[in-house]
Design an enzyme around this catalytic site. Sequence first.
Site, PDB file in Angstrom:
ATOM      1  N   GLY A  84       0.857  -1.178   0.000  1.00 53.10           N
ATOM      2  CA  GLY A  84       0.000   0.000   0.000  1.00 53.10           C
ATOM      3  C   GLY A  84       0.891   1.225   0.000  1.00 53.10           C
ATOM      4  O   GLY A  84       1.900   1.256  -0.703  1.00 53.10           O
ATOM      5  N   SER A 116       5.840  -5.231  -1.359  1.00 57.22           N
ATOM      6  CA  SER A 116       5.829  -3.824  -1.747  1.00 57.22           C
ATOM      7  C   SER A 116       6.178  -2.923  -0.553  1.00 57.22           C
ATOM      8  O   SER A 116       7.317  -2.875  -0.130  1.00 57.22           O
ATOM      9  CB  SER A 116       4.477  -3.476  -2.367  1.00 57.22           C
ATOM     10  N   ALA A 117       5.204  -2.222   0.031  1.00 54.68           N
ATOM     11  CA  ALA A 117       5.494  -1.376   1.188  1.00 54.68           C
ATOM     12  C   ALA A 117       6.069  -2.186   2.342  1.00 54.68           C
ATOM     13  O   ALA A 117       6.944  -1.715   3.078  1.00 54.68           O
ATOM     14  CB  ALA A 117       4.234  -0.644   1.642  1.00 54.68           C
ATOM     15  N   HIS A 153       8.401  -3.220  -7.654  1.00 59.35           N
ATOM     16  CA  HIS A 153       7.704  -2.991  -8.930  1.00 59.35           C
ATOM     17  C   HIS A 153       8.636  -2.360  -9.968  1.00 59.35           C
ATOM     18  O   HIS A 153       8.203  -1.553 -10.800  1.00 59.35           O
ATOM     19  CB  HIS A 153       6.483  -2.077  -8.753  1.00 59.35           C
ATOM     20  N   GLU A 188       8.381  -7.270 -11.050  1.00 64.30           N
ATOM     21  CA  GLU A 188       7.117  -7.890 -10.693  1.00 64.30           C
ATOM     22  C   GLU A 188       7.253  -9.414 -10.659  1.00 64.30           C
ATOM     23  O   GLU A 188       7.880 -10.019 -11.533  1.00 64.30           O
ATOM     24  CB  GLU A 188       6.025  -7.507 -11.687  1.00 64.30           C
TER      25      GLU A 188
END
Length: 229
Positions: A84, A116-117, A153, A188
């Site tokens: 997020g 991700s985060a 990403h 990815e």
Amino acid sequence: MSELLLLSNSTNHGAQPLDHAPLAEFYGGRTVLFVPYALADHAGYATRIGEAFARAGVALRSVHTETDPAAALAAAEAVWVGGGNTFRLLATLQRIDGLLAIGTAVAAGAHYGGASAGTNLACPTIRTTNDMPIVEPAGFAALGLVDFQVNAHYLDPLPGSTHMGETRAERIREFHEENETPVVGLREGGLLRVSGESVTLSGRARVFRRGTQPEEVGDGPLRPWGPPA
């Protein structure tokens, strides 16, 4: 010895969330405490991630339901930090003393995973996130569970594109004008498995070190780190 599972992204195109993550193997029967603070809707996020973990046969509960989130994190035997907005995630954890709590759990042997985060949070700082600073944290220092940065990403510029904005590579070059820390541009579907000093890549990444040309790498170990000799 730290045991980490760090994903670039939580969902691959055309697949269910976290289907590409070896959750059952990594968590090995542990109950996982989920950190949903990178999104605003904690309950909805916990439901979606809970379904993904259930498909893998891994028990999960969310820290946002705990009376004392910091105490629950410090005592956790396993943690998963969802993706997020990295700035919101960090600011929330700072407010509840969550960074210290997660660090305490990992030092005691808890397995740490994130996407991700959540991967950004494992790094020394969040300075290589792609996210907009929608909130202002009290500094950028993160958990420091690894000695390198990740750009999740990671994308190459599109051939023939007339877009004149900065590419990811240019942003990382600017980072290295001010910082020594290596950066892994994790593509990815890629993930890093960390066990103590050992870091193993599954997928592909572009590794940036200050003063050298970027290196494209695939499945295998990612060592040694550090600036060029």
